[in-house]
Design an enzyme around this catalytic site. Structure first.
Site, short mmCIF file in Angstrom:
data_model
loop_
_atom_site.label_atom_id
_atom_site.label_comp_id
_atom_site.label_asym_id
_atom_site.label_seq_id
_atom_site.Cartn_x
_atom_site.Cartn_y
_atom_site.Cartn_z
N LYS A 120 0.83 -1.19 -0.03
CA LYS A 120 -0.31 0.09 -0.09
C LYS A 120 0.80 1.06 -0.10
O LYS A 120 0.34 2.40 -0.70
CB LYS A 120 -0.91 -0.01 1.33
CG LYS A 120 -2.25 -1.21 1.11
CD LYS A 120 -3.16 -0.60 1.85
CE LYS A 120 -4.38 -1.27 1.88
NZ LYS A 120 -5.71 -1.40 2.62
N LYS A 202 -6.65 -12.97 -9.39
CA LYS A 202 -7.76 -12.94 -8.72
C LYS A 202 -8.69 -11.93 -8.88
O LYS A 202 -8.22 -10.75 -9.46
CB LYS A 202 -7.10 -12.68 -7.16
CG LYS A 202 -8.09 -13.03 -6.13
CD LYS A 202 -7.50 -12.79 -4.58
CE LYS A 202 -8.56 -11.58 -4.07
NZ LYS A 202 -8.13 -11.34 -2.63
N LYS A 205 -11.79 -5.66 -7.25
CA LYS A 205 -12.27 -4.45 -7.58
C LYS A 205 -11.65 -3.37 -8.32
O LYS A 205 -12.10 -2.49 -9.06
CB LYS A 205 -12.64 -3.76 -6.32
CG LYS A 205 -14.16 -4.18 -5.40
CD LYS A 205 -14.17 -3.51 -4.04
CE LYS A 205 -14.76 -4.48 -3.22
NZ LYS A 205 -15.04 -3.96 -2.01
#
Ligand code: TRP
Length: 336
Positions: A120, A202, A205
């Protein structure tokens, strides 16, 4: 939910989900769908982790809306506030209070090793804030306040759970038995759902190609369109095999939606083409999600009911968590 569990007492399961948009089919199959099923065998606590969400920049209006949506989605997916503790994290101050104490028992080095922090901070280079760094201490507080025995988490959260276990053991070692050491709960069908457009990745979103990602509130037309476009292969045979990632993924989804085994599916589509198969998968998912979508539509229109749910959840969560927090305060030497 007290620290003195008698052996015949149900085990405590706790999990949180961030209010960052509509759940994907992957979230649904891998996590939330199972949460409802656990409610009879376990004492469950589920919460909306809105405090975790602000470790990356959020629009305030949108965050408020998404928090309420996430609550409605949880209920639509089968979480029953009569059976489970359901609440919104920011309504329960003990999470922040315990998080501070735990952060004093968490090492800089431990936090530095968290792969999610590294990922992140690479993605949000202009906002590597202290909250993003200490996030695992807050997550440990979420879990330890309620004496959770089991925490259903995906692979991306396993390292955070491991840290929570270490911090809890460290604290117990210093101050005597205080926290229950939580275990990871691995669901029986841990099917991983892949992107429909890039079936080696995977379903997510943040997929660039939004045709690859199914949202549980997609309407039937959208669902059918996405399934018709799903990437397959040139083998033209519905069978589960290495290298057939697209078909394997569709077979997994169809198997979950219909309850049929992979062998049954192979038999059902022997001699038929991918076109027929994709239609069938699409229709099965439309059916599987119909009730979720209908419940959600009903719930999100009923703000008074949602407010009742989160208010009474907050009250119960405050009572349980205050007990744990007060014990911790006593142990570390805060004057009562
Ligand atoms: N960190 C989790 C996620 O991003 C959400 C979460 C917060 C959580 N607190 C938790 C999950 C406690 C399980 C237990 O998905």
């Amino acid at each position: 939910m007290t620290e003195n569990q008698s052996p015949d007492k149900k085990k405590i399961i706790l999990s949180g989900i961030q209010p960052t948009g509509v759940f994907t089919l992957g979230n649904y199959i891998g996590a939330v769908r199972n949460w409802g099923k656990l409610q009879d065998d376990y004492q469950c606590a589920y919460f909306i982790a809105n405090a975790h969400a602000i470790t990356v920049r959020q629009d305030a209006t949108k965050l408020r809306q998404q928090t309420l949506q996430a609550l409605a989605l949880l209920l639509a997916c089968g979480v029953d506030p009569q059976k489970s503790l359901v609440f919104i994290q920011s309504h329960v101050p003990a999470h922040f209070e315990l998080s501070w104490v735990l952060s004093c028992f968490t090492q800089f080095g431990e936090l530095s090793r968290m792969t999610q922090f590294k990922d992140k901070s690479a993605k949000n280079a202009d906002n590597i804030n202290a909250g993003l760094f200490t996030y695992p201490a807050l997550m440990a507080a979420d879990i330890l306040l309620y004496h959770a025995d089991l925490v259903p988490v995906g692979v991306d959260q396993k390292q955070h759970l491991e840290l929570a276990r270490n911090v809890a053991s460290r604290f117990n070692g210093l101050y005597g038995d205080t926290f229950t050491i939580p275990d990871a709960y691995i669901p029986q069908v841990g099917a991983k759902i892949m992107s429909l457009s890039e079936p080696t990745k995977k379903m997510s979103k943040s997929d660039e190609n939004q045709n690859g990602c199914i949202y549980i509130l997609d309407d039937p037309d959208t669902l059918m369109r996405k399934f018709k476009r799903a990437v397959t292969d040139s083998d033209a045979c519905v069978r589960y095999a290495d290298g057939k990632d697209g078909i394997n993924n569709l077979m997994t989804i169809y198997s979950i939606a219909t309850g049929r085994t992979l062998e049954q599916i192979e038999a059902e589509f022997s001699g038929k083409g991918y076109g027929d198969f994709k239609l069938a998968v699409g229709e099965s998912v439309v059916e599987m999600l119909r009730e979720v979508r209908e419940s959600y539509t009903r719930l999100i229109a009923d703000k008074a009911y949602l407010e009742d749910v989160y208010k009474s959840g907050a009250e119960k969560a405050r009572t349980i968590s205050a007990r744990t927090l007060s014990k911790v305060y006593r142990k570390v030497g805060f004057l009562q």
